[in-house]
Design a protein around this motif. Structure first.
Motif, PDB file in Angstrom:
ATOM      1  N   ILE A  76       0.842  -1.199   0.000  1.00 47.76           N
ATOM      2  CA  ILE A  76       0.000   0.000   0.000  1.00 47.76           C
ATOM      3  C   ILE A  76       0.881   1.254   0.000  1.00 47.76           C
ATOM      4  O   ILE A  76       0.597   2.234  -0.676  1.00 47.76           O
ATOM      5  CB  ILE A  76      -0.942   0.003   1.224  1.00 47.76           C
ATOM      6  N   ASP A  77       1.990   1.198   0.724  1.00 49.87           N
ATOM      7  CA  ASP A  77       2.894   2.353   0.800  1.00 49.87           C
ATOM      8  C   ASP A  77       3.786   2.501  -0.425  1.00 49.87           C
ATOM      9  O   ASP A  77       4.590   3.419  -0.495  1.00 49.87           O
ATOM     10  CB  ASP A  77       3.777   2.248   2.046  1.00 49.87           C
ATOM     11  N   GLY A  78       3.695   1.559  -1.363  1.00 43.90           N
ATOM     12  CA  GLY A  78       4.433   1.754  -2.604  1.00 43.90           C
ATOM     13  C   GLY A  78       5.475   0.709  -2.948  1.00 43.90           C
ATOM     14  O   GLY A  78       6.234   0.887  -3.900  1.00 43.90           O
ATOM     15  N   ARG A  98      -7.504   0.245  -0.374  1.00 45.62           N
ATOM     16  CA  ARG A  98      -6.765   1.459  -0.006  1.00 45.62           C
ATOM     17  C   ARG A  98      -5.884   1.995  -1.112  1.00 45.62           C
ATOM     18  O   ARG A  98      -5.634   3.194  -1.186  1.00 45.62           O
ATOM     19  CB  ARG A  98      -5.881   1.180   1.203  1.00 45.62           C
ATOM     20  N   ALA A  99      -5.339   1.093  -1.951  1.00 41.55           N
ATOM     21  CA  ALA A  99      -4.438   1.583  -2.983  1.00 41.55           C
ATOM     22  C   ALA A  99      -5.051   1.465  -4.366  1.00 41.55           C
ATOM     23  O   ALA A  99      -4.534   2.039  -5.322  1.00 41.55           O
ATOM     24  CB  ALA A  99      -3.107   0.813  -2.922  1.00 41.55           C
TER      25      ALA A  99
ATOM     26  N   VAL B 127       8.773   7.040   4.926  1.00 41.17           N
ATOM     27  CA  VAL B 127       7.621   6.361   4.342  1.00 41.17           C
ATOM     28  C   VAL B 127       6.441   7.329   4.267  1.00 41.17           C
ATOM     29  O   VAL B 127       5.733   7.399   3.268  1.00 41.17           O
ATOM     30  CB  VAL B 127       7.235   5.117   5.168  1.00 41.17           C
ATOM     31  N   PHE B 130       7.501   9.976   1.397  1.00 37.60           N
ATOM     32  CA  PHE B 130       7.691   9.519   0.017  1.00 37.60           C
ATOM     33  C   PHE B 130       6.876   8.292  -0.356  1.00 37.60           C
ATOM     34  O   PHE B 130       6.875   7.871  -1.501  1.00 37.60           O
ATOM     35  CB  PHE B 130       9.172   9.211  -0.230  1.00 37.60           C
ATOM     36  N   GLY B 131       6.206   7.652   0.615  1.00 39.58           N
ATOM     37  CA  GLY B 131       5.421   6.461   0.318  1.00 39.58           C
ATOM     38  C   GLY B 131       4.283   6.763  -0.638  1.00 39.58           C
ATOM     39  O   GLY B 131       3.932   7.925  -0.849  1.00 39.58           O
ATOM     40  N   ALA B 132       3.691   5.698  -1.217  1.00 37.06           N
ATOM     41  CA  ALA B 132       2.639   5.884  -2.214  1.00 37.06           C
ATOM     42  C   ALA B 132       1.487   6.722  -1.648  1.00 37.06           C
ATOM     43  O   ALA B 132       0.823   7.447  -2.366  1.00 37.06           O
ATOM     44  CB  ALA B 132       2.123   4.531  -2.688  1.00 37.06           C
ATOM     45  N   LYS B 133       1.251   6.592  -0.323  1.00 36.30           N
ATOM     46  CA  LYS B 133       0.163   7.355   0.286  1.00 36.30           C
ATOM     47  C   LYS B 133       0.704   8.632   0.961  1.00 36.30           C
ATOM     48  O   LYS B 133      -0.030   9.323   1.641  1.00 36.30           O
ATOM     49  CB  LYS B 133      -0.555   6.508   1.325  1.00 36.30           C
ATOM     50  N   GLY B 134       2.013   8.890   0.817  1.00 36.84           N
ATOM     51  CA  GLY B 134       2.622  10.022   1.498  1.00 36.84           C
ATOM     52  C   GLY B 134       2.473  11.322   0.730  1.00 36.84           C
ATOM     53  O   GLY B 134       1.811  11.380  -0.307  1.00 36.84           O
ATOM     54  N   ILE B 148      11.099   5.180  -1.747  1.00 40.17           N
ATOM     55  CA  ILE B 148      10.901   4.175  -0.704  1.00 40.17           C
ATOM     56  C   ILE B 148      10.938   2.790  -1.323  1.00 40.17           C
ATOM     57  O   ILE B 148      10.515   2.612  -2.459  1.00 40.17           O
ATOM     58  CB  ILE B 148       9.537   4.426  -0.031  1.00 40.17           C
ATOM     59  N   PHE B 149      11.415   1.824  -0.583  1.00 39.53           N
ATOM     60  CA  PHE B 149      11.572   0.448  -1.046  1.00 39.53           C
ATOM     61  C   PHE B 149      12.531   0.376  -2.228  1.00 39.53           C
ATOM     62  O   PHE B 149      12.400  -0.448  -3.119  1.00 39.53           O
ATOM     63  CB  PHE B 149      10.223  -0.178  -1.410  1.00 39.53           C
TER      64      PHE B 149
END
Lengths: 334, 287
Positions: A76-78, A98-99, B127, B130-134, B148-149
């Motif tokens: 979800i965070d990428g 969520r994503a 996170v 820069f995270g997808a939800k950030g 990230i990652f």
């Protein structure tokens, strides 16, 4: 002088790094939960060979493992997973929700509800079973130390918790009684690791606890790695059916140009090769007819509680049990 | 120590030596026992475990592609972060030791921040950003930039935790040295850069190297912050410390302890250099 050295070391570092990533072959990233490491290591080898024979293309499959909940969070965070092979459909639902990386009805896309293999939850005890652990109610007894990971971060731990709960409902007759029962078990838990593998090492390497509640496949693997001399598996009369689904992460796979590869990869899990490997690595295959009969003998027959039948699906479970201040938070107060 | 303080303070520096021999020896004994028990024994265990299946297994586990990739990533991370923290450290130390300005003590405190923040938080900060939800997530993914990652995230997290090392080492040193020599150089017509390279740098070089050394050790050894932003992709975003954990979790104990022995020998090397530098520094000060 020092400046030159620094510059050189930067260049050296970059060169070293570039040499590692210079291959232009396609790479698939499979984000999975904890105990599947050994299975996918073997499976990836087979798939890479299969793909090369079929298309002539050299591909690479990368793995990322960790507690199922944590891995879900990372996607979800990428974390750019082309496919996810997780411990429970609730986690994959979270990614869809969520994503929005794939449709919410993902579970209909692959055969057998997107379940190439399933598992269940068993007990691992020390040799001779000194605390005489036979069934779920033995875990709630005084003086029994129970090892299980944290249901907030680990998929396996959710099954552990839910199996105990379902047992509680069936045996003591009500949700409230089940809650008291599960609470008693968690009073016996000295430490919660974040994933199944962490709990295994706590139980085996650090020697903590009288019983480890864990995946059937993880218990078998532990016996294999440490020899059957010191531990034994106890299968309770009834446990929970652990459904461990897989799906393609459409948006990421498309973006990476890996959609065909990702689909073929998951399809390959259902073939005789994939099914046989799953059984060999202690997962219960969706097509037992493809597996080695010797491997199948290791799976004892038992009755199952189910996520949909006993709990009404993961969405309800999440709300009732694992959201903040829901049952689990009330039960477990360290 | 009551034994010494009860005596009149004659100003004799050797007064402590009048402690009875058994006090001295038992103190020395306790120190040695504690050090062996908590430092040398575990280090030895690492080596013993790593070599438990012989040199062959040790060598082959160190040359596995995933292990090599982890070493490469660790070296790369250090190669990027150490120069950056060095440049930052020198400029910050210069600013704090040489100039008076508003907010100076605030700046000094901020430099120490990474020491007091848990590394896990350091990872999570990135996170969240820069995270997808950030904050920047959507923009980054539109432009196909991975932070990230991926390697940049690992570098950023390492940068955060190693940030203060050089500056912390240099600030007290530069304050102690003072700026008379630099003022002399400037008044004799040297340019700013000339003053820096010919006067300041030689004065602080041992302290600087010491800071760089510590910074490097931390950059290569960091686990917590990197673990959060890594994504644990085998052969791609696992640094050496993460690789130790991964191998251990895969029941590959020889592999885990072999990688750990590489990190441990790095630590030993760091110690040797550190001792050498401290000795050099004291020599320089005497001169």
């Amino acid at each position: 002088m020092p400046k030159k050295i620094i510059l050189k070391s930067i260049l050296l570092g970059l060169a070293l790094f570039a040499s590692g990533s210079a291959f232009a072959e396609r790479t698939l990233l499979n984000v999975s939960y904890d105990p599947t490491r050994e299975f996918y290591q073997a499976f990836n080898k087979e798939f890479i060979q299969y793909w090369k024979d079929k298309t002539g293309e050299e591909v690479n499959v990368q793995q990322s493992h960790g507690g199922g909940g944590k891995q879900t969070r990372a996607v979800i965070d990428g974390l750019e997973a082309d496919v996810v092979t997780l411990a429970l459909s609730g986690d994959i639902d979270q990614i869809a929700e969520r994503a929005g990386l794939f449709p919410k009805d993902w579970q209909k896309r692959l055969p057998n509800n997107s379940l190439p293999y399933t598992s269940t939850i068993v007990f691992l005890v020390r040799k001779g079973n000194p605390k005489a652990i036979k069934n779920w109610d033995d875990l709630a007894k005084d003086g029994v130390a129970v090892i299980t990971p944290n249901p907030k971060t680990s998929g396996g731990a959710r099954y552990n918790y839910l199996a105990a709960w379902a047992f509680g409902v069936k045996t003591y007759g009500s949700q409230d009684a089940a809650k008291e029962f599960v609470k008693k078990i968690f009073k016996n838990v000295p430490v919660l690791d974040s994933g199944a593998r962490g709990s295994t090492t706590t139980f085996i390497q650090r020697g903590m606890g009288d019983v480890l509640i864990t995946w059937e496949n993880e218990a078998f693997l532990a016996l294999k790695e440490y020899g059957a001399g010191d531990f034994e598996i106890v299968v309770p009369p009834t446990s929970i059916k652990a459904e461990t689904p897989v799906t393609v992460v459409d948006k990421i796979a498309k973006k990476n140009g890996n959609l065909d590869l990702a689909e073929a990869y998951l399809q390959y899990l259902y073939t005789p090769v994939g099914q046989k490997l799953a059984a060999k690595h202690f997962y219960r295959p969706a097509h037992p007819e493809f597996a080695d009969p010797e491997d199948l003998k290791r799976f004892p027959k038992l009755d199952f509680y189910t996520i949909d039948g006993d709990f009404g699906g993961w969405a309800t479970i999440q709300k009732v049990h694992f959201d903040d201040d829901a049952h689990f938070d009330q039960i477990y107060t360290p | 120590m009551h034994v010494t303080s009860s005596k009149p303070l004659s100003g004799n520096p050797g007064v402590a030596l009048t402690d009875p021999a058994w006090v001295r020896w038992s103190l020395v004994g306790v120190s040695i026992a504690v050090i062996s028990l908590f430092l040398i024994l575990p280090l030895a265990t690492v080596l013993i475990e790593a070599l438990s299946k012989g040199w062959q297994a040790y060598a082959s586990s160190l040359t596995l592609p995933d292990t090599l990739a982890a070493m490469r990533l660790t070296l790369l991370t250090a190669a990027i972060t150490v120069p950056l923290t060095t440049v930052f450290g020198v400029s910050a130390a210069w600013a704090i030791a040489r100039f008076d300005f508003r907010g100076k003590s605030l700046l000094t405190t901020l430099i120490d921040l990474p020491f007091s923040v848990s590394p896990v938080i350091a990872g999570l900060i990135y996170v969240l950003i820069f995270g997808a939800k950030g904050w920047f997530g959507p923009w980054l993914s539109e432009h196909d930039i991975k932070v990230i990652f991926a390697v940049p995230g690992i570098v950023l997290a390492t940068l955060f935790v190693t940030f203060p090392f050089v500056a912390r080492e240099l600030i007290p040193l530069m304050q102690e040295i003072g700026h008379e020599e630099e003022e002399a150089a400037l008044s004799l017509g040297a340019s700013g850069w000339q003053t820096f390279f010919k006067v300041t740098l030689p004065n602080i070089k041992w302290g600087l190297l010491y800071g760089v050394l510590l910074c490097n050790a931390r950059a290569m050894g960091e686990f917590g912050a990197v673990s959060v932003v890594s994504g644990h992709i085998r052969g791609l975003t696992n640094t050496l410390p993460l690789h130790v954990e991964v191998s251990y979790n895969e029941y590959d104990f020889v592999g885990a302890f072999a990688s750990a022995s590489v990190l441990a020998s790095l630590a030993v090397l760091t110690l040797i250099f550190k001792t050498l530098l401290e000795w050099k520094q004291s020599q320089d000060r005497k001169a």
